[in-house]
Design a protein around this motif. Structure first.
Motif, short mmCIF file in Angstrom:
data_model
loop_
_atom_site.label_atom_id
_atom_site.label_comp_id
_atom_site.label_asym_id
_atom_site.label_seq_id
_atom_site.Cartn_x
_atom_site.Cartn_y
_atom_site.Cartn_z
N GLY A 176 0.81 -1.20 0.00
CA GLY A 176 0.00 0.00 0.00
C GLY A 176 0.85 1.26 0.00
O GLY A 176 1.72 1.42 -0.85
N HIS A 177 0.55 2.11 0.99
CA HIS A 177 1.23 3.39 1.13
C HIS A 177 2.74 3.25 1.29
O HIS A 177 3.23 2.19 1.63
N MET A 178 3.43 4.39 1.10
CA MET A 178 4.88 4.43 1.34
C MET A 178 5.15 4.26 2.82
O MET A 178 5.33 5.23 3.55
N ASN A 179 5.18 3.03 3.25
CA ASN A 179 5.50 2.77 4.64
C ASN A 179 6.00 1.35 4.74
O ASN A 179 5.54 0.47 4.01
N SER A 180 6.94 1.14 5.62
CA SER A 180 7.52 -0.19 5.76
C SER A 180 8.35 -0.18 7.04
O SER A 180 8.40 0.82 7.74
N GLU A 181 8.98 -1.28 7.32
CA GLU A 181 10.05 -1.32 8.30
C GLU A 181 10.97 -0.13 8.11
O GLU A 181 11.29 0.22 6.96
N THR A 182 11.42 0.47 9.18
CA THR A 182 12.48 1.47 9.04
C THR A 182 13.76 0.91 9.65
O THR A 182 13.74 -0.12 10.34
N LEU A 183 14.86 1.57 9.37
CA LEU A 183 16.16 1.05 9.80
C LEU A 183 16.27 1.02 11.32
O LEU A 183 16.15 2.06 11.98
N LEU A 184 16.55 -0.14 11.86
CA LEU A 184 16.73 -0.30 13.31
C LEU A 184 17.76 0.70 13.86
O LEU A 184 17.50 1.34 14.89
N PRO A 185 18.93 0.84 13.23
CA PRO A 185 19.91 1.80 13.77
C PRO A 185 19.37 3.23 13.80
O PRO A 185 19.73 3.99 14.71
N SER A 186 18.50 3.60 12.86
CA SER A 186 17.94 4.96 12.89
C SER A 186 16.95 5.13 14.03
O SER A 186 16.90 6.18 14.67
N ILE A 187 16.18 4.09 14.29
CA ILE A 187 15.24 4.16 15.42
C ILE A 187 16.02 4.33 16.72
O ILE A 187 15.72 5.19 17.55
N ILE A 188 17.04 3.51 16.88
CA ILE A 188 17.83 3.59 18.12
C ILE A 188 18.53 4.95 18.22
O ILE A 188 18.54 5.58 19.29
N ALA A 189 19.12 5.40 17.12
CA ALA A 189 19.83 6.68 17.15
C ALA A 189 18.89 7.80 17.54
O ALA A 189 19.25 8.69 18.32
#
Lengths: 620, 620
Positions: free
Chosen positions: A98-111
């Motif tokens: 669907g929409h532009m959405n998915s898993e995001t980068l784990l390191p970016s979430i933590i950072a």
């Protein structure tokens, strides 16, 4: 260490960089996150260790403290329940198209989480030295990605704001030669107004540099004064325009009356021949062109405008004294340029590209995606003045993180609110970044999240190129699966057709009953399918296949969908009557669906889910 | 549950709501955070439990996976080191008296982290049902906070963007009567252009409602077309204007030439008598006033404009046919209104206020802060058209989170890009929030963070009012400590003087050598003190007392600092020669410094630190 990556990325395994569709890497996530928290707390404790904590054990034991913690826990019960009840399962490896959405980068979430504990505000260096430096490095990463040798960039709140900054640049630059002539008449005394309004960017920049002693006076007479807005000419955006382009023309004071929608061809790319005719017609009436927006990854189709042809057109017209600003709206596709950059961050020669891809394992199977057109389009971005790029789209960084890149760092002075000499010693970083951009306060954490993404995955074929490749490969697996697929529902046969061969990772498609020649009936079927494949009738959490939808209607799209519609067997009369076609739309961002085994497993499941939805529709 | 808080806040203990200056509550933080992560992972696992994880144990054991994790850990070593090296210790309970930064609410940090895992994009309801609802509730919270019974609001990237949206509203509304007359001439046939440009908001809204069948046509003829911008008149901002107001007038196309700086008095509040003269002078020349910006919590002084007097002036002038839009820039002070709202969210009668404060324990000691002027100013916000409010300032929510509030929900149609009927069934929430605001994509996590803050601390005297009270009490402890304080350095006596009695929680001050009458010398001393009390010469982490600084110079401030400068013993001639005074600036946000015991302990320490810095300066 400046903008280069820290690590040797030769062995990058994308599966280590996401939480996992079932949270497989939650141990890694928690370990690093809790370590970052501990390191933050250690820092707090060791700033003036002689200062005792103000929250005492007795405080913590008190009734009011306990009651407050209980209350807080109760609020979190509600928060958690509401998030789990009403969120979209885009994390699924193969059910969310669907929409532009998915898993995001784990390191970016933590950072982000880690940097948030320091809560820097990147508006000013003083309040965020650590993350301001990261933003400066990210900006240079962006410039390198776009092939801007003297470029500069920064993070923005989102693509709409970045686009608005783009038109702000264009507006102020278009008016600059008029302003220079007012302040330093002898500099341009032989130029007509038409010539001033068609001065190439490079020439304007050189003049501004030459007369830098008058810079403030000149700036005060540019469009920022509120004067001359109506003289600057037309702002040309593709017919497939995102509404943010209308909004930005409204906001910037240029006005909707100055916006012209350039026709797109049946591939949903700007028709450059028609663009040429348009610009020549305007020139005949002495109406200048403020600028042209080229889209790299259109919102509805993921298509890539022929930036190379637009640039070539500009070169041709420049010889006739016509010049226009080019802004590239690559909010969606911007990170895609990393798949064209080699280890040395230079654009890979076309003849070498398959070899480079093979060496770095960019595609698992055959490369069905790449065309010369798309290659040339991405390459030519380096010739345009400014670019919008959204890390929160194909940068796989959590919302919200947009970005702006300019070709020449000198450009930023035309929009700034402080003289360029307001620099802090020992650093090339503006003391007040907020003076060089549209926004003011901004999260340092966003800079940390994007910086970390770029360090873990360099913006070339060794890093992000691989992730973009995975996404493209997944998209083409989906595209090749659905195009021509048939379902049997009762005595009916329902066919699936792709809108077009995708330039990027977005796959648009429709369902139609075999033999149906009633366009409204097809539109209703797709509208209904969408309802079942979305929160509308299908729910979010329990839904086995999720997609999104859009309408291509004449007021926006003109007749560009006609070729597709006719190809499905509908008559011109049907199109003229119905005036729109309802499209289903899959932004294929899953970092897992490129894998043949994974895709094949999900391919069966989603075909089954589609079958069920079609049955539900026909039985309703 | 809609906008009301979940919990009974009677027992709220602020100490349970922050990580703690030494990380005292890290156990609570980690427990809730890890629980939220687990609940997220559980949700991932239980969406289609029949789907097996795509990241297998074998994947995780592979060399490339391990190498990628190692690389990621290495990047995090760099990130952590850089954050710890170059960040500001604003977490300190009593040593940081600088920029607007402090501890942020622990529940907001956790909520952001948690919601980020779902990565909703609040641009459209479809992509973020859970967090879109939270944003809608937050917007209604804001409206209630401002006393707007029919109001509406939303989250914005930051205060600059919110201010830009404010002037966007003003611009489009000012032009609306002209547009109505063009489209429906008979509706306004007896009105002159001057009358049209002075039509009260309420009347314009009623007309737009009456002629809603023509709404699209009318909108297309407002300022969004690019027409009539030069007719709309002057935009008046206080002399103490934040540069974002210049930027926004530039961007919106109104232009810097239309901006007038209204003089401030010696309390750094807009001089309303002079404002009246200014507006009358303009009216004599038939120049309308597009709008007036009232500032509630000025960036440099934290002062509060007399909103009540500005509103009264408008009422008076309205009788003479003069009307202007009022936008309140309460980016800084907006949350301050919660200290005036009782348990029922209604503005507390002035005569009851001390009793209410006593009941809810808003102040620990005596209330030195409140004045009738400040009370009346906050109260009158409810009469203005729109407000900027930043949760990332006095909302104690991490960067970046701004906000916009409008008095009447009907107003939003004048800037929208879709017809109002684009609603989804069963909800009062716009299907496309991005159509009603300046930005597009935005983090659902921000909405969750602000929503959680408002649920844990309701926006009245039982919740946020207490936190604002703590901040004000801390500010007044600092103000009363430093004003008149003396230091002996060698044979010199150095005095500290507060700029003014603070309207809010910002304390501006200067050092001066006793008997010094050389203004440049004083400015140099304060510039030098700042260097030692900032990253410049003092470092960040090892610095025992941190403050910020600013210059009040004639080009921006006119002669408003003259009374203060003269009061310190400098002559008019000195001021005329030097043209500026360097000011030190403390935004007193610590949630701990209101406590008498805490403050007294730190008061000794910071006086010692100041002594050391002064000695270093004089010995250098």
């Amino acid at each position: 260490m400046t903008k280069k990556n820290i690590i040797n990325p030769a062995q990058t395994n994308l599966k280590a960089l996401f939480l996992g569709d079932k949270g497989e890497n939650v141990d890694i996530y928690k370990t690093i996150l809790n370590r970052m928290i501990d390191e933050h707390v250690g820092w707090r404790q060791n700033y003036m260790p002689q200062d005792l904590p103000v929250i005492t054990p007795q405080d913590r034991r008190s009734t009011s403290f306990q009651a407050t913690v209980d209350n807080m826990n109760e609020v979190f019960n509600v928060l958690s329940s509401r998030l789990r009840t009403d969120s979209l399962p885009w994390h699924s490896a193969g059910r969310f198209w669907g929409h532009m959405n998915s898993e995001t980068l784990l390191p970016s979430i933590i950072a982000y989480n880690a940097a948030m504990l320091w809560n820097g505000n990147n508006v000013a260096y003083e309040s965020s030295p650590a993350t301001s430096k990261m933003e400066e490095e990210v900006g240079l990463d962006f410039a390198t990605l776009m092939g801007y040798k003297k470029g500069w960039g920064h993070i923005a709140a989102d693509g709409s704001i970045a686009n608005l900054e783009g038109i702000w640049y264009a507006r102020n630059f278009k008016s600059a030669p008029l302003a220079i002539k007012e302040v330093v008449p002898h500099a341009l005394e032989d130029k007509t107004e038409w010539e001033l309004l068609n001065m190439p960017m490079e020439e304007t920049l050189d003049l501004l540099e030459k007369y830098q002693d008058h810079y403030d006076d000149i700036k005060n007479r540019t469009a920022r004064s509120g004067k001359n807005l109506e003289k600057l000419g037309k702002w040309i955006v593709p017919q497939t325009k995102h509404y943010s382009w209308l909004k930005s023309a409204d906001i910037i004071g240029v006005g909707l009356d100055q916006v012209i929608a350039a026709e797109v061809d049946s591939e949903y790319r700007m028709d450059v021949e028609k663009l040429e005719t348009l610009i020549r017609d305007l020139a005949k009436q002495e109406i200048p062109v403020l600028g042209v927006v080229a889209v790299v990854g259109s919102t509805e189709e993921g298509q890539v405008d022929r930036v190379d042809q637009i640039v070539a057109l500009r070169e041709k017209l420049a010889k006739e004294g016509i010049y226009f600003y080019i802004h590239v709206d690559a909010a969606y596709g911007g990170y895609g340029r990393s798949i064209f950059l080699g280890e040395d961050d230079e654009f890979i020669p076309y003849e070498d590209i398959e070899e480079v891809y093979a060496k770095h394992g960019v595609f698992q199977g055959e490369n069905h995606w790449l065309t010369r057109e798309v290659y040339d389009s991405f390459k030519a971005i380096s010739e345009c003045e400014s670019v919008t790029i959204d890390p929160h789209k194909m940068g796989y960084v959590p919302y919200s993180a947009g970005g702006v890149v300019i070709k020449d760092v000198r450009m930023r002075d035309i929009i700034s609110y402080f003289a360029t000499y307001v620099f802090k010693k020992g650093a090339d970083i503006p003391a007040l970044l907020g003076a060089y951009m549209l926004e003011g306060s901004k999260a340092g954490a966003t800079a940390a999240a994007v910086w970390t993404a770029h360090r873990v995955l360099p913006l070339n074929v060794t890093g992000f190129g691989k992730l973009i490749g995975a996404s493209l490969e997944g998209a083409f697996r989906f595209y090749r699966m659905i195009d021509g697929l048939e379902f049997k529902v009762g005595d009916k046969v329902i066919e699936m057709h792709a809108l077009t061969r995708p330039d990027f990772n977005m796959v648009d498609y429709v369902f139609n009953e075999k033999g149906n020649t009633d366009l409204k009936k097809m539109n209703d079927l797709n509208e209904e399918f969408y309802a079942y494949a979305s929160y509308d009738k299908g729910g979010t959490y329990g839904n086995e296949f999720i997609t999104s939808h859009t309408d291509f209607a004449v007021p926006d799209y003109g007749n560009s969908p006609l070729k597709f519609v006719k190809g499905l067997g509908f008559s011109q009369a049907e199109w003229d009557k119905e005036q729109k076609v309802t499209i289903l739309r899959a932004s294929a961002m899953s970092p897992y669906a490129h894998d043949e085994k994974v895709f094949n497993e999900y391919s069966e499941k989603i075909q089954q889910a589609i079958q069920h939805k079609l049955e539900a529709i026909y039985q309703a």
